[in-house]
Write an enzyme that holds these catalytic residues in place. Structure first.
Site, PDB file in Angstrom:
ATOM      1  N   ILE A 100       0.842  -1.190   0.000  1.00 43.70           N
ATOM      2  CA  ILE A 100       0.000   0.000   0.000  1.00 43.70           C
ATOM      3  C   ILE A 100       0.882   1.247   0.000  1.00 43.70           C
ATOM      4  CG2 ILE A 100      -0.280  -0.132   2.521  1.00 43.70           C
ATOM      5  CD1 ILE A 100      -3.084   1.176   2.120  1.00 43.70           C
ATOM      6  N   CYS A 101       0.580   2.163  -0.871  1.00 49.09           N
ATOM      7  CA  CYS A 101       1.259   3.463  -0.954  1.00 49.09           C
ATOM      8  C   CYS A 101       2.698   3.302  -1.456  1.00 49.09           C
ATOM      9  CB  CYS A 101       1.178   4.178   0.398  1.00 49.09           C
ATOM     10  SG  CYS A 101       1.561   5.954   0.340  1.00 49.09           S
ATOM     11  N   GLY A 102       3.671   3.718  -0.704  1.00 49.82           N
ATOM     12  CA  GLY A 102       5.069   3.758  -1.125  1.00 49.82           C
ATOM     13  C   GLY A 102       5.662   2.473  -1.664  1.00 49.82           C
ATOM     14  N   THR A 104       4.530   0.387  -3.550  1.00 47.66           N
ATOM     15  CA  THR A 104       4.195   0.178  -4.955  1.00 47.66           C
ATOM     16  C   THR A 104       5.324   0.704  -5.837  1.00 47.66           C
ATOM     17  OG1 THR A 104       2.937   2.250  -5.075  1.00 47.66           O
ATOM     18  CG2 THR A 104       1.696   0.241  -4.537  1.00 47.66           C
ATOM     19  N   ALA A 153      -2.379  -0.891  -3.413  1.00 48.95           N
ATOM     20  CA  ALA A 153      -3.385   0.111  -3.056  1.00 48.95           C
ATOM     21  C   ALA A 153      -2.741   1.470  -2.937  1.00 48.95           C
ATOM     22  CB  ALA A 153      -4.063  -0.260  -1.733  1.00 48.95           C
TER      23      ALA A 153
END
Length: 191
Positions: A100-102, A104, A153
């Protein structure tokens, strides 16, 4: 009992995996273990101190159910090379990975979304940080995407992220999972 591994590190965005790990830990089939780069206290962005249960080298892949990678500023500036073989092993063993977030950015940077639909904090976010990457054509502008064992996400989609993780692990049946999701996403009104 299968293990959900949660990566912990200094500055992790502690709210992003919160709903997912709480529900996983409440189940009778899974336990949550924290995994760190080393066995030293990690202090989250919210100031919570966590002593990792194990290090990356101590992961037991035979009982692993999922690897959860929460966000934090580390992902944007650090290629996190120690984690590359671990994530590749999870993927190779067909054990789900959720980011999730970073993280990715980490997945895209290391070619780990090449053949999978994925999302992030925006396609421009990824391209500004790493440029073109293998699999960029599979980017979906959605809060959370689950694709062949990879869950990604954006940073404000912790409920969708948790829903996709719980679905991947079959913690709830479809109807219960939908009710769970609606409970967290639908504003409660006093009637």
């Amino acid at each position: 009992m299968k293990t959900a591994y949660l990566l912990v590190f200094d500055g992790l965005s502690d709210w992003e995996p919160g709903l997912a790990v709480a529900e996983i830990n409440k189940s009778n089939e899974y336990q949550v273990k924290t995994v760190g780069f080393k066995r030293e206290v990690a202090v989250t962005m919210g100031g919570i101190s966590i002593v990792p249960d194990c290090t990356l080298n101590e992961i037991n892949y035979t009982d692993a159910a999922i690897l959860i990678l929460p966000g934090g500023e580390m992902w944007e500036s650090d290629p996190v090379m120690d984690l590359v073989p671990v994530v590749r092993k999870f993927i190779g063993l067909k054990i789900p990975v959720a980011a999730i977030c970073g993280p990715t950015v980490f997945l895209a940077r290391h070619g780990l979304v090449e053949n999978k639909s994925h999302t992030s904090n925006g396609s421009k976010y990824l391209k500004n940080l790493i440029g073109e990457y293998p699999g960029s054509e599979l980017y979906l502008n959605q809060p959370s995407v689950s694709s062949n064992g990879l869950i990604t996400a954006n940073g404000i989609a912790s409920v969708e992220f948790a829903r996709d993780i719980l679905g991947e692990l079959n913690i709830y049946n479809t109807e219960t999972l939908e009710s769970w999701y609606n409970f967290f996403k639908t504003p409660w009104l006093d009637d």
